[in-house]
Motif scaffolding. Structure first.
Motif, PDB file in Angstrom:
ATOM      1  N   ALA A  61       0.830  -1.200   0.000  1.00 28.30           N
ATOM      2  CA  ALA A  61       0.000   0.000   0.000  1.00 28.30           C
ATOM      3  C   ALA A  61       0.872   1.260   0.000  1.00 28.30           C
ATOM      4  N   ALA A  62       1.897   1.275   0.842  1.00 27.01           N
ATOM      5  CA  ALA A  62       2.772   2.445   0.907  1.00 27.01           C
ATOM      6  C   ALA A  62       3.530   2.631  -0.413  1.00 27.01           C
ATOM      7  N   GLY A  63       4.009   1.527  -1.009  1.00 27.84           N
ATOM      8  CA  GLY A  63       4.749   1.625  -2.255  1.00 27.84           C
ATOM      9  C   GLY A  63       3.902   2.143  -3.395  1.00 27.84           C
ATOM     10  N   VAL A  64       2.668   1.653  -3.487  1.00 27.60           N
ATOM     11  CA  VAL A  64       1.769   2.117  -4.546  1.00 27.60           C
ATOM     12  C   VAL A  64       1.404   3.579  -4.331  1.00 27.60           C
ATOM     13  N   ALA A  65       1.175   3.970  -3.074  1.00 29.75           N
ATOM     14  CA  ALA A  65       0.818   5.352  -2.783  1.00 29.75           C
ATOM     15  C   ALA A  65       1.956   6.308  -3.147  1.00 29.75           C
ATOM     16  N   VAL A  66       3.176   5.999  -2.711  1.00 29.34           N
ATOM     17  CA  VAL A  66       4.318   6.855  -3.018  1.00 29.34           C
ATOM     18  C   VAL A  66       4.617   6.829  -4.517  1.00 29.34           C
ATOM     19  N   GLY A  67       4.295   5.708  -5.170  1.00 29.56           N
ATOM     20  CA  GLY A  67       4.499   5.619  -6.604  1.00 29.56           C
ATOM     21  C   GLY A  67       3.619   6.555  -7.402  1.00 29.56           C
ATOM     22  N   GLY A  68       2.691   7.200  -6.752  1.00 31.01           N
ATOM     23  CA  GLY A  68       1.854   8.172  -7.445  1.00 31.01           C
ATOM     24  C   GLY A  68       2.544   9.502  -7.678  1.00 31.01           C
ATOM     25  N   ILE A  69       3.740   9.685  -7.126  1.00 32.82           N
ATOM     26  CA  ILE A  69       4.474  10.945  -7.318  1.00 32.82           C
ATOM     27  C   ILE A  69       5.054  10.966  -8.728  1.00 32.82           C
ATOM     28  N   ARG A  70       4.534  11.808  -9.581  1.00 33.28           N
ATOM     29  CA  ARG A  70       4.933  11.830 -10.989  1.00 33.28           C
ATOM     30  C   ARG A  70       6.393  12.222 -11.177  1.00 33.28           C
ATOM     31  N   ALA A  71       6.900  13.030 -10.275  1.00 30.34           N
ATOM     32  CA  ALA A  71       8.276  13.508 -10.416  1.00 30.34           C
ATOM     33  C   ALA A  71       9.284  12.365 -10.368  1.00 30.34           C
ATOM     34  N   LEU A  72       8.893  11.216  -9.859  1.00 28.58           N
ATOM     35  CA  LEU A  72       9.806  10.080  -9.774  1.00 28.58           C
ATOM     36  C   LEU A  72       9.973   9.365 -11.109  1.00 28.58           C
ATOM     37  N   GLY A  73       9.150   9.710 -12.100  1.00 25.73           N
ATOM     38  CA  GLY A  73       9.291   9.143 -13.429  1.00 25.73           C
ATOM     39  C   GLY A  73       9.151   7.630 -13.433  1.00 25.73           C
ATOM     40  N   THR A  74      10.049   6.954 -14.180  1.00 28.37           N
ATOM     41  CA  THR A  74       9.976   5.498 -14.261  1.00 28.37           C
ATOM     42  C   THR A  74      10.309   4.820 -12.936  1.00 28.37           C
ATOM     43  N   GLY A  75      10.936   5.549 -12.015  1.00 25.28           N
ATOM     44  CA  GLY A  75      11.236   4.988 -10.701  1.00 25.28           C
ATOM     45  C   GLY A  75       9.997   4.673  -9.895  1.00 25.28           C
ATOM     46  N   ARG A  76       8.866   5.268 -10.270  1.00 22.53           N
ATOM     47  CA  ARG A  76       7.615   5.015  -9.561  1.00 22.53           C
ATOM     48  C   ARG A  76       7.244   3.535  -9.597  1.00 22.53           C
TER      49      ARG A  76
END
Length: 356
Positions: free
Chosen positions: A115-130
């Motif tokens: 859940a935490a990984g998917v939520a933080v993965g919503g940050i667009r600035a992280l690009g493909t790292g999301r």
């Protein structure tokens, strides 16, 4: 008597031909070969990477895969973003290990880190790292329970090593530079617009409606060529021959801008043609307009640097002037469909002028 193939079957065949052309394009095969070489090198050298355990060497080829893109700039950017996403995911995974180290069941830790990984993965600035945050967090939680520190460091360092190898190989072996390919694609778009104008000229002369499928086709090829030109511009970044090819990039940019205007006005022209009168007294003016559209198509079709381009543009302008002189106006001051069509044609002619 032969029967026409079923539309869906014809569409599937066309899609298969397109997919085959994309998969076996020279540039794609070159990228595949470089990726294979980089993955082999990363796998071979991974045991020598400091601060990493040998049993996690398989992450080095994975680092190559996440960093191999058609351009050097995209490779470096994607590699850095992937490593950044991994670092964040590892931190989340370590937090999950701390949670399940107490009385909390392992299933709760899985749910929390995902859940935490998917939520933080919503940050667009992280690009493909999301895309790697939740994966890295889950790997640390499930695979690093016995040696969280060793696994986390090995995972991150080995992946980063693979990224470095991938970018280095991409730069060392036939570094991609797509400026010439973009020029060719722009010429293909130019030819498509010229063909469309010839078809519109025939529609005007025959008093037939313009084929509506042509508009969608032009827009599709424009979108594809625009993407190719942008990729070609990115391929100059960090390229050893970038300085020598700066003029080609500028030229491609000018051509794309001119063709964008041409496509837009050609689509508008097609819509205006459908609104022209079909009365018998409109036939002579339709013939004049058809000749003006054909003259414009000839001007558009000429390749970059053709010495006859100024003459072709002047011919198109004269043909358009005859249409404007003969076009009737509205007594109430409204713009006639003839004038509206002439304006669209005039803008296409302007976009066809040679640029410095």
């Amino acid at each position: 008597m032969t029967t026409a193939p079923h539309p869906r079957l014809a569409s599937l065949k066309a899609a298969a031909r397109t997919a085959g052309g994309e998969a076996f394009a020279v540039s794609r095969l070159l990228l595949a070969g470089k990726t294979a070489i980089a993955a082999a090198i990363a796998w071979y050298l991974a045991p020598l990477v400091p601060f990493a355990h040998d049993e996690y060497s398989y992450y080095a080829p994975l680092g190559v895969l996440v960093s191999m893109y058609p351009t050097i700039a995209d490779s470096a950017k994607a590699g850095l973003q992937a490593v950044g996403g991994l670092a964040i995911g590892i931190a989340i995974g370590l937090a999950g290990l701390w949670i399940v180290s107490g009385p909390s069941p392992r299933i709760l830790g899985v749910a929390i880190v995902v859940a935490a990984g998917v939520a933080v993965g919503g940050i667009r600035a992280l690009g493909t790292g999301r895309d790697w945050i939740a994966i890295a967090a889950l790997f640390v939680l499930l695979l690093g329970a016995n040696d969280a520190g060793g696994f986390s460091v090995s995972y991150l360092v080995t992946m980063a090593f693979g990224v470095v190898i991938g970018v280095a190989v991409n730069l060392a072996i036939a570094p991609p530079l797509y400026l010439r390919r973009a020029s060719t694609r722009l010429s293909q778009l130019r030819d498509a617009v010229a063909d469309r104008l010839e078809m519109l000229a025939t529609s005007v002369a025959d008093g037939a409606p313009a084929d509506p499928t042509g508009q969608g086709y032009l827009q599709e090829i424009l979108d594809a060529v625009s993407a190719d030109v942008r990729e070609a511009a990115r391929s100059r970044k960090a390229h050893p021959l970038a300085r020598r090819r700066r003029g080609i990039e500028a030229e491609n940019g000018h051509r794309l801008q001119a063709l964008e205007n041409t496509v837009r006005q050609t689509i508008e022209l097609a819509a205006g043609i459908d609104g022209l009168p079909l009365t018998p007294d409109a036939v002579p003016l339709r013939a004049e307009l058809a000749e003006a559209v054909r003259a414009t198509a000839r001007a558009v079709s000429l390749p970059l640097g053709d010495p006859t381009t100024p003459t072709a543009v002047e011919d198109a302008e004269r043909a358009l002037a005859r249409v404007v002189d003969a076009a009737p106006g509205h007594s109430d001051g409204r713009i006639s469909p003839w004038t509206r069509t002439a304006v669209d044609l005039s803008r296409i002619i302007d976009a066809s002028r040679p640029f410095a």
